[in-house]
Design an enzyme around this catalytic site. Structure first.
Site, short mmCIF file in Angstrom:
data_model
loop_
_atom_site.label_atom_id
_atom_site.label_comp_id
_atom_site.label_asym_id
_atom_site.label_seq_id
_atom_site.Cartn_x
_atom_site.Cartn_y
_atom_site.Cartn_z
N GLY A 1 0.80 -1.22 0.00
CA GLY A 1 0.00 0.00 0.00
C GLY A 1 0.83 1.27 0.00
O GLY A 1 2.03 1.23 -0.29
N ASN A 2 0.18 2.39 0.34
CA ASN A 2 0.78 3.73 0.20
C ASN A 2 1.32 3.85 -1.23
O ASN A 2 2.49 4.10 -1.48
CB ASN A 2 1.89 3.95 1.24
CG ASN A 2 2.30 5.40 1.31
OD1 ASN A 2 3.47 5.74 1.29
ND2 ASN A 2 1.34 6.30 1.36
N HIS B 1 4.08 1.55 -8.20
CA HIS B 1 3.06 0.50 -8.06
C HIS B 1 2.11 0.52 -9.26
O HIS B 1 1.71 -0.54 -9.76
CB HIS B 1 2.23 0.71 -6.79
CG HIS B 1 3.00 0.61 -5.51
ND1 HIS B 1 3.24 1.68 -4.70
CD2 HIS B 1 3.57 -0.47 -4.89
CE1 HIS B 1 3.92 1.29 -3.62
NE2 HIS B 1 4.14 0.00 -3.72
N GLY C 1 8.51 -5.39 -8.74
CA GLY C 1 9.38 -4.31 -9.21
C GLY C 1 10.85 -4.67 -9.06
O GLY C 1 11.26 -5.29 -8.08
N ILE C 2 11.63 -4.23 -10.04
CA ILE C 2 13.09 -4.42 -9.99
C ILE C 2 13.69 -3.55 -8.88
O ILE C 2 14.80 -3.80 -8.42
CB ILE C 2 13.71 -4.10 -11.38
CG1 ILE C 2 13.21 -5.13 -12.41
CG2 ILE C 2 15.23 -4.10 -11.35
CD1 ILE C 2 13.59 -4.82 -13.83
N LYS C 3 12.94 -2.56 -8.45
CA LYS C 3 13.37 -1.72 -7.31
C LYS C 3 13.85 -2.60 -6.14
O LYS C 3 14.86 -2.33 -5.53
CB LYS C 3 12.20 -0.84 -6.89
CG LYS C 3 12.22 -0.31 -5.48
CD LYS C 3 13.15 0.86 -5.38
CE LYS C 3 13.16 1.56 -4.05
NZ LYS C 3 12.61 0.90 -2.91
N GLN D 1 14.56 -9.09 -3.58
CA GLN D 1 13.24 -9.71 -3.36
C GLN D 1 12.77 -10.43 -4.63
O GLN D 1 12.28 -11.56 -4.58
CB GLN D 1 12.23 -8.62 -2.97
CG GLN D 1 10.78 -9.08 -2.97
CD GLN D 1 9.86 -7.99 -2.45
OE1 GLN D 1 9.74 -7.84 -1.25
NE2 GLN D 1 9.22 -7.26 -3.33
N ARG E 1 8.60 4.53 1.50
CA ARG E 1 9.38 5.03 2.64
C ARG E 1 9.96 6.43 2.38
O ARG E 1 10.46 7.07 3.31
CB ARG E 1 10.50 4.06 3.00
CG ARG E 1 9.99 2.79 3.66
CD ARG E 1 11.10 1.97 4.29
NE ARG E 1 10.57 0.90 5.13
CZ ARG E 1 10.39 -0.36 4.72
NH1 ARG E 1 10.69 -0.72 3.49
NH2 ARG E 1 9.90 -1.26 5.55
P1 AMP Z 1 5.91 -2.46 -1.62
O1 AMP Z 1 4.54 -1.87 -1.54
O2 AMP Z 1 7.00 -1.50 -1.29
O3 AMP Z 1 6.03 -3.79 -0.93
O4 AMP Z 1 6.13 -2.78 -3.15
C1 AMP Z 1 5.21 -3.56 -3.87
C2 AMP Z 1 5.78 -3.84 -5.23
O5 AMP Z 1 6.02 -2.61 -5.90
C3 AMP Z 1 7.11 -4.59 -5.19
O6 AMP Z 1 7.14 -5.54 -6.24
C4 AMP Z 1 8.11 -3.50 -5.42
O7 AMP Z 1 9.30 -3.94 -6.01
C5 AMP Z 1 7.34 -2.60 -6.37
N1 AMP Z 1 7.89 -1.25 -6.36
C6 AMP Z 1 8.05 -0.43 -5.29
N2 AMP Z 1 8.62 0.72 -5.66
C7 AMP Z 1 8.86 0.64 -6.99
C8 AMP Z 1 9.44 1.50 -7.96
N3 AMP Z 1 9.93 2.69 -7.66
N4 AMP Z 1 9.50 1.06 -9.24
C9 AMP Z 1 9.03 -0.15 -9.59
N5 AMP Z 1 8.47 -1.01 -8.73
C10 AMP Z 1 8.38 -0.63 -7.44
#
Ligand code: AMP
Length: 282
Positions: free
Chosen positions: A31-32, A37, A149-151, A155, A189
């Site tokens: 979320g957030n 996303h 995400g590759i971010k 993971q 974050r």
């Molecule tokens: P999170 O909500 O942070 O757990 O992220 C959920 C998904 O979004 C994960 O697969 C992350 O890798 C992806 N994600 C988060 N930030 C980015 C970003 N800046 N670019 C691409 N994917 C992202």
């Protein structure tokens, strides 16, 4: 968009669609939501007929002194963003729905070795929480494809490995890193950064780009490149956690013969932990 909290309802909703031959694409999140996303949602839309997003701030993947409690929960705003993207289903289970038998006795899914390095070294148990919840979510949603995400490079590698090792019939799709105009990787974050810290946060991406240029330009002294980057980051007021040149798939320390590399960095800026990465093929 259907907003669903219960696993039984999710199954009831998705089963007829699956029976009717619809392809289901899944985007797990905490979320957030931000543009990063939303790019995942768009990619899922390209690959599937039905797009399911999940929002679950997974307590199992946070350490005791980490930010689970303060992690931003913005369900209404997130929900509106997902509606605007044409997402079909939002699954947002409660902690109790996810872990009805409690977290301590929960069956866990562990990917060894690859999870003890980099982020796993500074966040013990983090990836155990990630793989366990993703395996559960895969069983709940039973998607044809899931987008990550590759971010969160490590993971993604860990989830690919889990999916392969356990023969989970879900295609894993990788989405490029969405960045702010100055290059900072978007992250939920980033909202923790103060107004003074925010413009300085891009130093991590800049250090990664400089190191990538050095490697593309022929340097193979990876240990020195890593050391220089850590020094530069420290000079710019960050506390480097790691900065490392790795084999793109195994995440083992890069050797001069490796062709596909990934450069990964994690730093603390004030109280905020930032991670980022860039890839290079030589
Ligand atoms: P999170 O909500 O942070 O757990 O992220 C959920 C998904 O979004 C994960 O697969 C992350 O890798 C992806 N994600 C988060 N930030 C980015 C970003 N800046 N670019 C691409 N994917 C992202």
């Amino acid at each position: 968009m259907q907003v669903i909290q219960r696993v039984v309802e999710l199954r009831q909703h998705l089963e007829p669609l699956r029976q009717a031959g619809k392809r289901i694409g899944f985007v797990p999140t905490m979320g957030n939501l931000h543009e990063g996303h939303l790019q995942l949602i768009r990619l899922a839309r390209q690959q599937a007929d039905i797009v399911v997003a999940s929002i679950f701030v997974n307590p199992l993947q946070f350490g005791l002194n980490e930010d689970w409690e303060q992690y931003p929960r913005t369900l209404e705003r997130d929900s509106a963003m997902l509606v605007a993207e044409g997402c079909d289903v939002l699954f947002c289970p409660t902690d109790r729905e996810m872990y009805p038998n409690g977290m301590e006795t929960q069956t866990k899914v562990e990917v060894p070795t690859m999870t003890n390095i980099l982020c796993g070294a500074s966040r013990p148990g983090h990836f155990l929480g990630v793989t366990t919840v993703v395996a559960k979510l895969f069983n709940m949603v039973q998607p044809h494809v899931a987008v990550f995400g590759i971010k969160d490079y490590q993971q993604l590698a860990v989830i690919r490995r889990m999916t392969e090792d356990l023969c989970i019939p879900v295609g894993i799709i990788a989405a490029p890193i969405a960045r702010a105009d100055d290059g900072l990787a978007l992250s939920s974050r980033n909202g923790y950064l103060t107004a003074e810290e925010r413009p300085r946060a891009v130093a991590l991406y800049q250090a990664l780009c400089r190191a990538r240029e050095a490697i593309a330009g022929g340097r193979r002294d990876y240990a020195t490149i890593e050391k220089e980057a850590r020094e530069t980051l420290a000079e710019s007021g960050m506390r480097p956690d790691y900065f490392s040149v790795r084999h793109a798939r195994t995440l083992e320390a890069a050797s001069p013969d490796d062709r596909d590399l990934v450069l990964l960095g994690a730093v603390y800026l004030g109280k905020t932990r930032l991670i980022d990465n860039v890839s290079v093929s030589i």
